[in-house]
Scaffold this active site. Structure first.
Site, PDB file in Angstrom:
ATOM      1  N   LEU A 101     -38.127  97.405  23.537  1.00  0.00           N
ATOM      2  CA  LEU A 101     -39.192  96.561  22.849  1.00  0.00           C
ATOM      3  C   LEU A 101     -38.034  95.192  23.377  1.00  0.00           C
ATOM      4  CD1 LEU A 101     -38.799  98.774  19.715  1.00  0.00           C
ATOM      5  CD2 LEU A 101     -40.474  97.691  20.863  1.00  0.00           C
ATOM      6  N   SER A 102     -37.418  94.924  24.307  1.00  0.00           N
ATOM      7  CA  SER A 102     -36.496  93.868  24.553  1.00  0.00           C
ATOM      8  C   SER A 102     -37.154  93.320  25.962  1.00  0.00           C
ATOM      9  CB  SER A 102     -35.331  93.165  24.068  1.00  0.00           C
ATOM     10  OG  SER A 102     -34.869  93.577  25.230  1.00  0.00           O
ATOM     11  N   GLY A 103     -36.620  91.860  26.188  1.00  0.00           N
ATOM     12  CA  GLY A 103     -37.014  91.469  28.270  1.00  0.00           C
ATOM     13  C   GLY A 103     -35.711  91.380  28.585  1.00  0.00           C
TER      14      GLY A 103
END
Length: 190
Positions: free
Chosen positions: A50-52
């Protein structure tokens, strides 16, 4: 006549697909709940990203497959691992260095390495290289109480509505010959 046959086949296909979706969804939600929310397939755990921090290799919102680690696993520079931080968050980053049995990690898109080194005990598993972009959003939603309820109820409601439409159409076709007979009788009386 041929059109009615095509509609009947399409009706059976739609009914079958809705039933399969209902069963697969039911099985998936129950399996995730029974395993504590840890989805698994072919021996690999599935995790949502859920993060880049690992882009472009792993896109935000992807599902990734990891091989679960144990105490005997050793990792080296370049391996992508999923580990648990001190505040119980799960992070997937690349090992940039191994120092005294601990791993220095960094997200590919991050400028600096992670502050805390990763210990062997906090490693959950190693990234297998398999990911499905954007499916992590769906998996996160499905793991929520609202998501599980919607994913169980929605296919069932669709199947019930579709069944009601099918029954209504069948009853209408049964009534049609009766109306035709009545019409013929009325015309013959004239």
């Amino acid at each position: 006549m041929k059109g009615k046959r095509v509609l009947k086949v399409m009706s059976h296909i739609i009914t079958t697909l809705l039933f399969i979706v209902l069963l697969v969804t039911l099985f998936s939600v129950i399996a995730m709940r029974a395993s504590g929310g840890e989805a698994a397939i072919f021996g690999h755990q599935l995790k949502s990203v859920l993060s880049g921090s690992m882009e472009p290799e792993i896109q935000t919102g992807s599902i990734i497959a990891i091989d679960v680690a144990d105490a005997q696993n050793t990792f080296q520079k370049g391996d992508v691992i999923t580990f648990q931080t001190n505040d119980d968050a799960l992070v997937t980053h690349r090992i940039t260095e191994v120092v005294d049995g601990q791993y220095v990690t960094k997200g590919d898109a991050n400028d600096a390495p992670d502050v805390e080194p990763v210990t062997q005990e906090s490693i959950i598993g190693e990234y297998t290289g398999f990911s499905i972009p954007y499916a992590g959003y769906v998996m996160t939603f499905a793991n929520s109480s609202e998501g599980a309820a919607i994913l169980l109820i929605l296919p069932g409601v669709c199947l019930i509505i579709y069944s009601m439409i099918t029954i209504w159409r069948a009853l209408r076709t049964i009534d049609q010959p009766k109306k035709d007979v009545k019409k013929n009788i009325e015309q013959s009386d004239i």
